[in-house]
Design an enzyme around this catalytic site. Structure first.
Site, PDB file in Angstrom:
ATOM      1  CG  ASP A 216      -1.910   1.087   1.275  1.00  0.00           C
ATOM      2  OD1 ASP A 216      -2.385   1.494   0.204  1.00  0.00           O
ATOM      3  OD2 ASP A 216      -2.214   1.574   2.380  1.00  0.00           O
TER       4      ASP A 216
ATOM      5  CG  ASP B 235      -2.354   7.408   0.638  1.00  0.00           C
ATOM      6  OD1 ASP B 235      -1.405   8.133   0.317  1.00  0.00           O
ATOM      7  OD2 ASP B 235      -3.405   7.331  -0.019  1.00  0.00           O
TER       8      ASP B 235
END
Length: 257
Positions: A13, A15
């Site tokens: 991922d 963020d």
């Protein structure tokens, strides 16, 4: 740790794992450089639909990391692929940024604010009551409601801010129609990541900061999961969920320690 570091590749991922807003997180540069130096396959998989892969590459470049655009896959791209598979040549009314519109255009899905097949909602800074009204009108007239991702909030430099799940909620409430979300925890996203890496599920690990989207997506895709506590999830929150990640670290840099 030996098993983890000997994985053929990593899906990560962005963020809350790689950065907050425009601030790169501690240990990220070391981890990315380690993957490059050790010929690991990797892709950054983000539920955000705001930026194109090229824009994400440039964002990391400004932070001191050189990662080519082919290492990124976004929920906007996944949404466009999903709609193109479901209804080739369909049209959509879009509430979102230019990256979402471009992803749709690239798959032959064009904008339509009169009688679209779909209403598609992603993150945006131009959210307005006028757009909500239009979306509600179109859904009530038969357009199907699609969200790029179900995240209610996302981490930024200024703290936690609303994301697609929060933006689409008024449309769901007003129409009584539930959106279909393409992004994590929908396994579609991780399957796209695996296909992009040309790897099997047992050959990679998935790194994320959210129990409710990242970790559950990895578990349901039979992929080893790594939770980092640099984003949304705090250590004391983990026991609130009926499932657990395989590994837990404060940040991605700790994988190398």
């Amino acid at each position: 740790m030996h098993t983890l570091l000997n994985k053929k590749g990593f899906i990560s991922d962005m963020d809350g794992v790689i950065y907050h807003g425009n601030r790169i997180l501690d240990g990220v540069a070391d981890f990315v450089n380690w993957m490059i130096d050790n010929d690991k396959k990797f892709v950054f998989l983000t539920n955000s639909s705001e930026r194109t892969p090229h824009e994400l590459s440039m964002k990391l470049e400004r932070m001191g990391l050189s990662v080519s655009a082919d290492h990124f896959y976004t929920s906007a791209m996944a949404t466009a692929e999903f709609l193109a598979t479901q209804a080739p040549g369909c049209t959509a009314y879009v509430i979102g940024e230019a990256a979402l519109a471009k992803a749709l255009y690239d798959h032959g899905i064009y904008m339509n604010d009169v009688n679209p097949d779909y209403v598609v909602v992603g993150e945006t800074r131009t959210y307005s009551f006028e757009k909500i009204e239009k979306a509600i009108e179109l859904v009530n007239r038969g357009a199907k409601l699609i969200g790029t991702n179900p995240d209610i909030t996302g981490p930024t430099e200024r703290g936690v801010m609303p994301a697609t799940g929060a933006l689409i909620a008024p449309i769901e409430i007003a129409t009584g129609k539930k959106a279909y979300f393409v992004g994590k925890p929908n396994p579609l996203m991780l399957r796209h990541g695996l296909r992009k890496l040309d790897c099997h599920s047992e050959e990679i690990a998935f790194i994320g900061d959210r129990m409710d989207t990242d970790i559950i997506a990895g578990i349901e895709s039979n992929i080893d999961t790594v939770l980092v506590l640099s984003g949304v999830t705090a250590r004391e929150n983990i026991d609130q969920f009926p499932y657990r990640p395989k590994y837990i670290f404060d940040g991605v840099g700790d994988l190398l320690k």
